[in-house]
Design a protein around this motif. Sequence first.
Motif, PDB file in Angstrom:
ATOM      1  N   ALA A  42       0.815  -1.147   0.127  1.00  0.00           N
ATOM      2  CA  ALA A  42       0.158  -0.048   0.120  1.00  0.00           C
ATOM      3  C   ALA A  42       0.881   1.143   0.124  1.00  0.00           C
ATOM      4  O   ALA A  42       0.602   2.250  -0.887  1.00  0.00           O
ATOM      5  N   ILE A  43       1.790   1.487   0.833  1.00  0.00           N
ATOM      6  CA  ILE A  43       2.673   2.253   0.772  1.00  0.00           C
ATOM      7  C   ILE A  43       3.502   2.492  -0.514  1.00  0.00           C
ATOM      8  O   ILE A  43       3.617   3.794  -0.971  1.00  0.00           O
ATOM      9  N   ALA A  44       4.092   1.444  -0.967  1.00  0.00           N
ATOM     10  CA  ALA A  44       4.756   1.539  -2.234  1.00  0.00           C
ATOM     11  C   ALA A  44       3.765   1.988  -3.318  1.00  0.00           C
ATOM     12  O   ALA A  44       4.153   2.816  -4.107  1.00  0.00           O
ATOM     13  N   ALA A  45       2.538   1.589  -3.502  1.00  0.00           N
ATOM     14  CA  ALA A  45       1.396   1.926  -4.342  1.00  0.00           C
ATOM     15  C   ALA A  45       1.083   3.609  -4.208  1.00  0.00           C
ATOM     16  O   ALA A  45       1.078   4.370  -5.398  1.00  0.00           O
ATOM     17  N   ARG A  46       1.286   3.956  -3.033  1.00  0.00           N
ATOM     18  CA  ARG A  46       0.728   5.359  -2.711  1.00  0.00           C
ATOM     19  C   ARG A  46       1.892   6.227  -3.228  1.00  0.00           C
ATOM     20  O   ARG A  46       1.465   7.234  -3.763  1.00  0.00           O
ATOM     21  N   ARG A  47       3.194   5.890  -2.891  1.00  0.00           N
ATOM     22  CA  ARG A  47       4.146   6.580  -3.603  1.00  0.00           C
ATOM     23  C   ARG A  47       4.269   6.754  -5.063  1.00  0.00           C
ATOM     24  O   ARG A  47       4.456   7.725  -5.535  1.00  0.00           O
ATOM     25  N   ALA A  48       3.889   5.430  -5.471  1.00  0.00           N
ATOM     26  CA  ALA A  48       3.934   5.414  -7.103  1.00  0.00           C
ATOM     27  C   ALA A  48       2.879   6.296  -7.877  1.00  0.00           C
ATOM     28  O   ALA A  48       3.224   6.963  -8.792  1.00  0.00           O
TER      29      ALA A  48
END
Length: 311
Positions: free
Chosen positions: A296-302
């Motif tokens: 979720a954090i990686a997707a939010r950053r992307a």
Amino acid sequence: MRTLPESAKLVEVGPRDGLQNEKDIIPAAIKVELVDRLTAAGFINIEAASFVSPKWVPQMATSGEVMEKITRKPGTIYSALVPNMKGFEAALAARADEIVIFGAASEAFSQKNINCSIAESIDRFREVAQATKDQGLRLRGSISCALGCPYQGEVALDAVADVAMRLRDLGCDEIDVADTIGVGTAIRVQQVFERVAREFPIHRLAGHFHDTYGQALANIYAALEVGVSIFHASVAGLGGCPYAKGATGNVSTEDVLYLLQGLNIKTDIDLDAVVDAGQFISHYLGRKAASRAGNAIAARRANDPSKETAS
Ligand code: HMG
Ligand code: MG
């Protein structure tokens, strides 16, 4: 709500428990980079190696090379699993800071995992424990199948406590209560810790939860409620034990950190850096991380590069 600890120690077990079950041999350089990233993220204890028979666990045969090439941070403990004196000599040569002897609360699992009975394993560990103390190293003991066994099913509370007492008597600084196959649920977790805490100080007991049944975070919360403050977790939720078929990885470190942050429990670990380490190793393995918070954090950053931090 019961009072929760103000801080917790997370032991990152991804480089050992997380990778030991991978079928394709991972180059030592990748393992070294993973450990170095985890060191940089702020862990003070990383389980980086395992000096077991390469016939039993081929993936860990690179452990010596990994330990030689990692960049060590003063104060960080790099732990290694050791089943016997041969493993101890290799761990000593590799400059492990902590020796982990690993037994089980189930006879059947002990036989499958280390090819001996519980009593025989304690006899083997006695020599390892003495040598560890003679070298001034830390000693940790791990109890597999503390919440259930893939071969025998239920495991009695007294069986767990009995192994804990034996490990205590060998001089263990810390003892891990391990849910090898992730079958435990919250109340049982509290019962096990409360029983074992009658034999060994709760602040030196660790929870090692595999997440096979999706209970690991609930079990960590339950353990926090009874005063446990040391937890093992694996970056990207990697892992499984080769001698516990169907068992999935450990609870993911990113998920545990997200939980602990929300509870205001201090760890001094940089969640963003752990997310990066999880994405790094998942990318290498060619699959999505088994970490809900990490993904979720990686997707939010992307989706929004301006949101660079996890909190
Ligand atoms: P064995 O076959 O009874 O032992 O295995 P052996 O003494 O007859 O040795 C067999 C061969 O292995 C010999 O080689 C030994 O030299 C060699 P050969 O003469 O045939 O060429 N050997 C070793 N080589 C390197 N390092 C060593 C070593 N020891 C023997 N230390 C043994 C007994 C304990 C060695 C074996 O069963 C073994 O290595 N088991 C390890 C299994 C394992 O690593 N499981 C996963 C880790 S535990 C885990 O994941 C659970 C945990 O996460 C908590 C939880 O979730 O429950 C910790
Ligand atoms: Mg494990």
